[in-house]
Motif scaffolding. Structure first.
Motif, PDB file in Angstrom:
ATOM      1  N   LEU A 193       0.832  -1.204   0.000  1.00 18.11           N
ATOM      2  CA  LEU A 193       0.000   0.000   0.000  1.00 18.11           C
ATOM      3  C   LEU A 193       0.869   1.257   0.000  1.00 18.11           C
ATOM      4  CD1 LEU A 193      -3.021   0.591   0.011  1.00 18.11           C
ATOM      5  CD2 LEU A 193      -2.944   0.655   2.509  1.00 18.11           C
ATOM      6  N   LYS A 194       1.943   1.248   0.779  1.00 16.03           N
ATOM      7  CA  LYS A 194       2.839   2.400   0.829  1.00 16.03           C
ATOM      8  C   LYS A 194       3.480   2.645  -0.540  1.00 16.03           C
ATOM      9  CE  LYS A 194       7.026   2.020   2.117  1.00 16.03           C
ATOM     10  NZ  LYS A 194       8.303   1.779   2.846  1.00 16.03           N
ATOM     11  N   GLU A 195       3.953   1.580  -1.174  1.00 16.93           N
ATOM     12  CA  GLU A 195       4.622   1.726  -2.465  1.00 16.93           C
ATOM     13  C   GLU A 195       3.653   2.188  -3.557  1.00 16.93           C
ATOM     14  OE1 GLU A 195       7.754   1.613  -2.930  1.00 16.93           O
ATOM     15  OE2 GLU A 195       8.409   0.772  -1.031  1.00 16.93           O
ATOM     16  N   LEU A 196       2.465   1.627  -3.562  1.00 17.96           N
ATOM     17  CA  LEU A 196       1.496   1.986  -4.594  1.00 17.96           C
ATOM     18  C   LEU A 196       0.981   3.409  -4.401  1.00 17.96           C
ATOM     19  CD1 LEU A 196      -0.463  -1.386  -4.882  1.00 17.96           C
ATOM     20  CD2 LEU A 196       1.259  -0.469  -6.438  1.00 17.96           C
ATOM     21  N   ARG A 197       0.828   3.819  -3.169  1.00 17.11           N
ATOM     22  CA  ARG A 197       0.437   5.211  -2.919  1.00 17.11           C
ATOM     23  C   ARG A 197       1.518   6.166  -3.421  1.00 17.11           C
ATOM     24  NH1 ARG A 197      -1.752   4.465   3.290  1.00 17.11           N
ATOM     25  NH2 ARG A 197      -3.936   4.016   2.809  1.00 17.11           N
ATOM     26  N   ALA A 198       2.774   5.803  -3.183  1.00 18.16           N
ATOM     27  CA  ALA A 198       3.876   6.630  -3.657  1.00 18.16           C
ATOM     28  C   ALA A 198       3.872   6.709  -5.182  1.00 18.16           C
ATOM     29  CB  ALA A 198       5.209   6.067  -3.159  1.00 18.16           C
ATOM     30  N   ALA A 199       3.646   5.574  -5.835  1.00 13.48           N
ATOM     31  CA  ALA A 199       3.596   5.564  -7.300  1.00 13.48           C
ATOM     32  C   ALA A 199       2.466   6.444  -7.811  1.00 13.48           C
ATOM     33  CB  ALA A 199       3.417   4.128  -7.797  1.00 13.48           C
ATOM     34  N   HIS A 200       1.332   6.396  -7.123  1.00 12.85           N
ATOM     35  CA  HIS A 200       0.196   7.230  -7.539  1.00 12.85           C
ATOM     36  C   HIS A 200       0.496   8.709  -7.359  1.00 12.85           C
ATOM     37  CE1 HIS A 200      -3.850   8.731  -8.044  1.00 12.85           C
ATOM     38  NE2 HIS A 200      -3.836   9.233  -6.828  1.00 12.85           N
ATOM     39  N   ARG A 201       1.175   9.075  -6.261  1.00  6.98           N
ATOM     40  CA  ARG A 201       1.523  10.480  -6.040  1.00  6.98           C
ATOM     41  C   ARG A 201       2.476  10.985  -7.116  1.00  6.98           C
ATOM     42  NH1 ARG A 201       1.924   8.877  -0.550  1.00  6.98           N
ATOM     43  NH2 ARG A 201       4.199   8.751  -0.762  1.00  6.98           N
ATOM     44  N   ILE A 202       3.382  10.127  -7.547  1.00  5.64           N
ATOM     45  CA  ILE A 202       4.384  10.546  -8.531  1.00  5.64           C
ATOM     46  C   ILE A 202       3.765  10.688  -9.923  1.00  5.64           C
ATOM     47  CG2 ILE A 202       6.526   9.887  -9.693  1.00  5.64           C
ATOM     48  CD1 ILE A 202       7.286   8.408  -7.068  1.00  5.64           C
ATOM     49  N   SER A 203       2.968   9.690 -10.318  1.00  3.63           N
ATOM     50  CA  SER A 203       2.484   9.640 -11.699  1.00  3.63           C
ATOM     51  C   SER A 203       1.028  10.056 -11.872  1.00  3.63           C
ATOM     52  CB  SER A 203       2.658   8.220 -12.244  1.00  3.63           C
ATOM     53  OG  SER A 203       1.795   7.318 -11.556  1.00  3.63           O
ATOM     54  N   GLY A 204       0.218   9.956 -10.816  1.00  5.49           N
ATOM     55  CA  GLY A 204      -1.208  10.227 -10.948  1.00  5.49           C
ATOM     56  C   GLY A 204      -1.978   9.084 -11.581  1.00  5.49           C
ATOM     57  N   ASP A 205      -1.299   7.972 -11.860  1.00  5.95           N
ATOM     58  CA  ASP A 205      -1.943   6.816 -12.485  1.00  5.95           C
ATOM     59  C   ASP A 205      -2.857   6.130 -11.471  1.00  5.95           C
ATOM     60  OD1 ASP A 205      -2.642   4.693 -14.077  1.00  5.95           O
ATOM     61  OD2 ASP A 205      -0.713   3.663 -13.931  1.00  5.95           O
ATOM     62  N   VAL A 206      -4.062   5.778 -11.885  1.00  9.67           N
ATOM     63  CA  VAL A 206      -5.025   5.140 -10.984  1.00  9.67           C
ATOM     64  C   VAL A 206      -5.208   3.664 -11.286  1.00  9.67           C
ATOM     65  CG1 VAL A 206      -6.289   7.285 -10.579  1.00  9.67           C
ATOM     66  CG2 VAL A 206      -6.982   5.782 -12.460  1.00  9.67           C
ATOM     67  N   SER A 207      -4.415   3.118 -12.188  1.00  9.38           N
ATOM     68  CA  SER A 207      -4.611   1.725 -12.575  1.00  9.38           C
ATOM     69  C   SER A 207      -4.367   0.772 -11.415  1.00  9.38           C
ATOM     70  CB  SER A 207      -3.688   1.359 -13.742  1.00  9.38           C
ATOM     71  OG  SER A 207      -2.327   1.483 -13.375  1.00  9.38           O
ATOM     72  N   MET A 208      -3.577   1.199 -10.405  1.00 10.16           N
ATOM     73  CA  MET A 208      -3.314   0.323  -9.262  1.00 10.16           C
ATOM     74  C   MET A 208      -4.369   0.445  -8.170  1.00 10.16           C
ATOM     75  SD  MET A 208      -1.531   3.372  -9.045  1.00 10.16           S
ATOM     76  CE  MET A 208       0.096   3.057  -9.708  1.00 10.16           C
TER      77      MET A 208
END
Length: 322
Positions: A193-208
């Protein structure tokens, strides 16, 4: 008329201009008569020797030493806590110990076979690594390839490669996302959850988003999973991710004991679809929800419909349809 003599040259040029408007060539203040100077309001020489101010009635030896009172905070030098008192550089306290929590910790990096070069990654993924140095990009690429190789066969090892990749390139969305998926498959839902939240903050991608919701379920927080399922980001999901979110939301309803609501969540027109990869998962989840809700006959019917399109026998629908 005040007959005081000009002060002796202090060794530095005067900052006051001479009567001609130019600095004095001698570096001394101008010796204009005192009548040309504005009155300073200072007492005459006859009274200047008398002390004035709040300490005028005190003896000189009773006054504090030049530099301030000796009882102010920090005025007493403690040699054991800094430089010696005779040190001409003056007193300085000991430097504070470095905060060890801010040091970058060393991590365990799993070995990578020499035959893995990093070139196995898709071109679009390799392009995202171009912001790294060439050496670091190669290390990260090899870890990402290792994640893909071991994701199904050895999730624990894939997770370790994910940690290593994020350690080397934690500011890249593709790296944090890969590390998150690896942690998810290994069952480390908090890390995922921590890693995916970070990825979302960086890219804005919602696929995860569906995987993040399932992590909340794995952590025993079905209500948070439902909040994610009902968020505005879900409207931006592609069809495969939208179906996955439906399946996760249905599971969250089951976690809450809302068995009929779990069935309703999966009741949609997409159940009729047969030629999409996600159709097998949707039909299987729907049949399973029917069975848990006690609707056995309907469950067997949908398990059979799932088996009809599950040509690769991805599920055990054929067995459960019996």
């Amino acid at each position: 008329m005040d007959e005081r003599k000009p002060r002796a040259n202090s060794g530095r040029p005067s900052s006051r201009p001479s009567s001609s408007g130019r600095p004095s060539s001698t570096g001394r203040p101008s010796s204009r008569p005192s009548s040309d100077r504005p009155s300073s309001g200072r007492p005459s020489s006859s009274s200047s020797s008398r002390p004035t101010g709040p300490n005028r009635e005190r003896r000189r030896e009773d006054l504090p030493a030049r530099g301030g009172s000796s009882d102010r905070a920090g005025a007493i030098r403690q040699v054991s806590q800094g430089r010696e008192a005779i040190d001409p550089r003056g007193f300085r306290p000991k430097p504070l110990e470095r905060d060890q929590s801010r040091l970058r910790p060393r991590i365990f990096e799993p070995d990578i076979p020499e035959e893995i070069t990093g070139e196995e990654l898709e071109k679009s993924v390799r392009a995202e690594l171009l912001s790294l140095s060439a050496e670091n990009a190669k290390v990260v690429a090899r870890h990402l390839v290792s994640i893909n190789i071991h994701m199904d066969s050895d999730p624990e090892l894939a997770h370790k490669h994910g940690i290593a990749a994020a350690h080397h390139a934690g500011r890249l969305a593709v790296v944090r996302e890969s590390a998150g998926y690896a942690a998810y498959r290994a069952g480390y839902y908090e890390i995922a959850l921590k890693e995916l939240r970070a990825a979302h903050r960086i890219s804005g991608d919602v696929s995860m988003w569906p995987v993040m919701a399932d992590c909340e379920r794995g952590l025993g927080r079905p209500l948070k999973a439902l909040n994610l399922a009902g968020s505005d980001e879900v409207k931006r999901l592609a069809k495969p991710e939208e179906i996955e979110m439906r399946i996760v939301a249905s599971g969250a309803r089951r976690d809450l004991g809302e068995l009929d609501a779990a069935v309703i969540t999966l009741t949609c027109k997409e159940l009729k679809t047969e030629n999409e990869e996600w159709a097998v998962r949707l039909r299987y989840a729907y049949a399973d929800a029917l069975e848990v809700a006690g609707r056995k006959a309907e469950a067997r019917e949908w398990f059979k419909k799932c088996a009809d399109i599950d040509h690769d026998e991805f599920t055990d629908a054929a067995e459960r349809a019996q």
